[in-house]
Scaffold this motif. Structure first.
Motif, PDB file in Angstrom:
ATOM      1  N   VAL A 121       8.596   4.169  -3.720  1.00 49.66           N
ATOM      2  CA  VAL A 121       7.664   4.352  -2.606  1.00 49.66           C
ATOM      3  C   VAL A 121       6.352   4.951  -3.120  1.00 49.66           C
ATOM      4  CG1 VAL A 121       7.233   5.595  -0.453  1.00 49.66           C
ATOM      5  CG2 VAL A 121       9.461   4.520  -0.849  1.00 49.66           C
ATOM      6  N   GLU A 122       6.452   5.913  -4.021  1.00 52.65           N
ATOM      7  CA  GLU A 122       5.252   6.499  -4.598  1.00 52.65           C
ATOM      8  C   GLU A 122       4.489   5.465  -5.422  1.00 52.65           C
ATOM      9  OE1 GLU A 122       2.148   8.752  -5.448  1.00 52.65           O
ATOM     10  OE2 GLU A 122       3.699   9.191  -3.958  1.00 52.65           O
ATOM     11  N   ARG A 125       2.558   3.328  -3.111  1.00 53.93           N
ATOM     12  CA  ARG A 125       1.350   4.033  -2.658  1.00 53.93           C
ATOM     13  C   ARG A 125       0.228   3.901  -3.700  1.00 53.93           C
ATOM     14  NH1 ARG A 125       2.090   7.549   1.237  1.00 53.93           N
ATOM     15  NH2 ARG A 125       4.226   7.979   0.505  1.00 53.93           N
ATOM     16  N   GLN A 126       0.572   4.020  -4.978  1.00 52.35           N
ATOM     17  CA  GLN A 126      -0.420   3.892  -6.046  1.00 52.35           C
ATOM     18  C   GLN A 126      -0.963   2.465  -6.129  1.00 52.35           C
ATOM     19  OE1 GLN A 126       1.249   5.345  -9.745  1.00 52.35           O
ATOM     20  NE2 GLN A 126       2.149   7.123  -8.734  1.00 52.35           N
ATOM     21  N   VAL A 128      -1.113   0.287  -3.663  1.00 49.38           N
ATOM     22  CA  VAL A 128      -1.987   0.067  -2.500  1.00 49.38           C
ATOM     23  C   VAL A 128      -3.360   0.685  -2.740  1.00 49.38           C
ATOM     24  CG1 VAL A 128      -2.339   0.677  -0.070  1.00 49.38           C
ATOM     25  CG2 VAL A 128      -0.107  -0.182  -0.838  1.00 49.38           C
ATOM     26  N   ALA A 129      -3.405   1.882  -3.309  1.00 46.71           N
ATOM     27  CA  ALA A 129      -4.690   2.525  -3.611  1.00 46.71           C
ATOM     28  C   ALA A 129      -5.475   1.713  -4.635  1.00 46.71           C
ATOM     29  CB  ALA A 129      -4.462   3.948  -4.126  1.00 46.71           C
ATOM     30  N   ASP A 132      -6.842  -1.296  -2.841  1.00 47.22           N
ATOM     31  CA  ASP A 132      -7.966  -0.937  -1.976  1.00 47.22           C
ATOM     32  C   ASP A 132      -9.253  -0.758  -2.779  1.00 47.22           C
ATOM     33  OD1 ASP A 132      -6.222  -0.978   0.133  1.00 47.22           O
ATOM     34  OD2 ASP A 132      -6.022   1.205   0.277  1.00 47.22           O
ATOM     35  N   LEU A 168       7.706   2.824   3.505  1.00 48.23           N
ATOM     36  CA  LEU A 168       6.866   1.800   2.879  1.00 48.23           C
ATOM     37  C   LEU A 168       5.676   1.445   3.777  1.00 48.23           C
ATOM     38  CD1 LEU A 168       9.725  -0.411   1.459  1.00 48.23           C
ATOM     39  CD2 LEU A 168       8.016   0.833   0.106  1.00 48.23           C
ATOM     40  N   GLU A 170       4.288   3.494   5.871  1.00 42.90           N
ATOM     41  CA  GLU A 170       3.386   4.647   5.781  1.00 42.90           C
ATOM     42  C   GLU A 170       2.648   4.678   4.445  1.00 42.90           C
ATOM     43  OE1 GLU A 170       6.061   7.860   6.521  1.00 42.90           O
ATOM     44  OE2 GLU A 170       5.912   7.691   8.712  1.00 42.90           O
ATOM     45  N   ALA A 171       3.234   4.066   3.416  1.00 42.16           N
ATOM     46  CA  ALA A 171       2.572   3.991   2.107  1.00 42.16           C
ATOM     47  C   ALA A 171       1.441   2.969   2.090  1.00 42.16           C
ATOM     48  CB  ALA A 171       3.589   3.657   1.025  1.00 42.16           C
ATOM     49  N   GLY A 172       1.350   2.149   3.137  1.00 44.25           N
ATOM     50  CA  GLY A 172       0.192   1.272   3.282  1.00 44.25           C
ATOM     51  C   GLY A 172       0.414  -0.198   3.036  1.00 44.25           C
TER      52      GLY A 172
END
Length: 327
Positions: A121-122, A125-126, A128-129, A132, A168, A170-172
């Protein structure tokens, strides 16, 4: 077509299928197969995975395959990335969509990517960043492996699957798909779990990725359809499986899935005769590799009509009749 299809058939054979066979298909043969799938009407294809060529030499040419596939009009080009390095390499190409495998089973997660579900999940998040910041138009999907059970862990509690789907989202990620990696799902379970996940994350509920290991692939797809799922992963010829899930055999066969929906009056946008031609291209690129599917063997039944009113050619109807005569 004058209107979008009722369902999206997402072809995963060039990734899930090819990484599961011993032979390595040439880049030219992969591109010819993808061209033939596109000509049949498929509009989302997972063309490979960005992994170490030492681990999966079958995927060593994935960047070249992506660059070819993005030239096909109207095609969403997708690739799997198991880690941040893979995501960086993928986002350096002009692809349209990334898929990350996130297992609901801790045992499978460690065997497959050497990370716990929380660590994945982390990672999501990375990624997705990174998306972006570098390629905001690229969609990110989390494919939740072993959502319906695991050959290593055994039962996977549904509450764990729902909690992971929420994490997931919420992780984007743009979508969270549910995968029957080990072929353990049944239709009642598929209905129940998709209903629960949709209640929590709504329209971010993504594809149904179902296997035919115990003969329930199409039944499970129909159950997911009943719950509002409109994207279905499948593999031409039923190629595919998971090397880290012992006993998990192939994906739902694209040809059979398309036939089921079209026979039901559900438009897929896929032409079964051209799909049969793509199967011949696949067979030529992987000589000797077994291909599966009931529809390709039986042909289309007499009087078959596509959901949009089209009829197959006389040659296909003749093939179906000839097969019936031999039985």
């Amino acid at each position: 077509m004058t209107a979008p299809p009722d369902v999206l058939i997402s072809e995963v054979g060039p990734r899930d299928g090819l990484q599961s066979v011993q032979a390595t298909m040439s880049t030219a043969a992969k591109c010819a197969w993808i061209d033939a799938l596109h000509a049949a009407g498929l509009r989302e294809i997972e063309v490979g995975s960005f992994v170490s060529p030492r681990l999966l030499p079958q995927m060593a040419d994935v960047a070249d395959v992506v660059r070819h596939a993005v030239g096909l009009p109207g095609l969403t080009v997708m690739a799997l990335v198991p880690n941040l390095r893979g995501a960086q390499a993928a986002l350096a190409t002009p692809l349209h969509k990334l898929t990350l495998p996130v297992s609901a089973s801790a045992a499978h997660s460690m065997a497959n990517v050497r990370q716990t579900p929380a660590q994945m999940v982390e990672l999501v998040r990375q990624v997705v960043a990174l998306r972006d910041a570098s390629a905001p138009a690229v969609r990110v999907e989390a494919g939740m492996s072993t959502a319906f059970g695991c050959t290593l862990q055994g039962r996977v509690p549904e509450d764990d699957v729902v909690r992971l789907a929420v994490a997931l989202a919420e992780a984007g990620v743009d979508e969270v798909g549910l995968s029957d990696t080990t072929g353990m799902a049944d239709p009642a379970q598929v209905r129940r779990l998709f209903r629960r996940v949709r209640a929590e994350i709504g329209t971010r509920t993504g594809a149904a990725h179902l296997h035919n290991t115990r003969g329930l692939g199409l039944a499970n797809c129909l159950a997911a359809w009943d719950e509002g799922v409109r994207t279905f992963d499948s593999s031409q010829g039923g190629l595919g499986g998971c090397p880290y899930a012992p006993g998990a055999s192939g994906n739902v066969v694209t040809e059979d899935l398309v036939f089921m929906f079209e026979a039901m009056g559900v438009r897929t946008g896929v032409d079964l005769e051209r799909l049969q031609a793509a199967r011949a291209v696949l067979a030529a690129g992987l000589p000797g590799e077994p291909l599966y599917g009931m529809t390709p063997e039986a042909g289309l039944p007499p009087g078959f009509t596509y959901a949009d009113g089209r009829r197959p050619s006389a040659a296909t109807s003749t093939l179906a009749s000839a097969d019936a005569d031999r039985s």
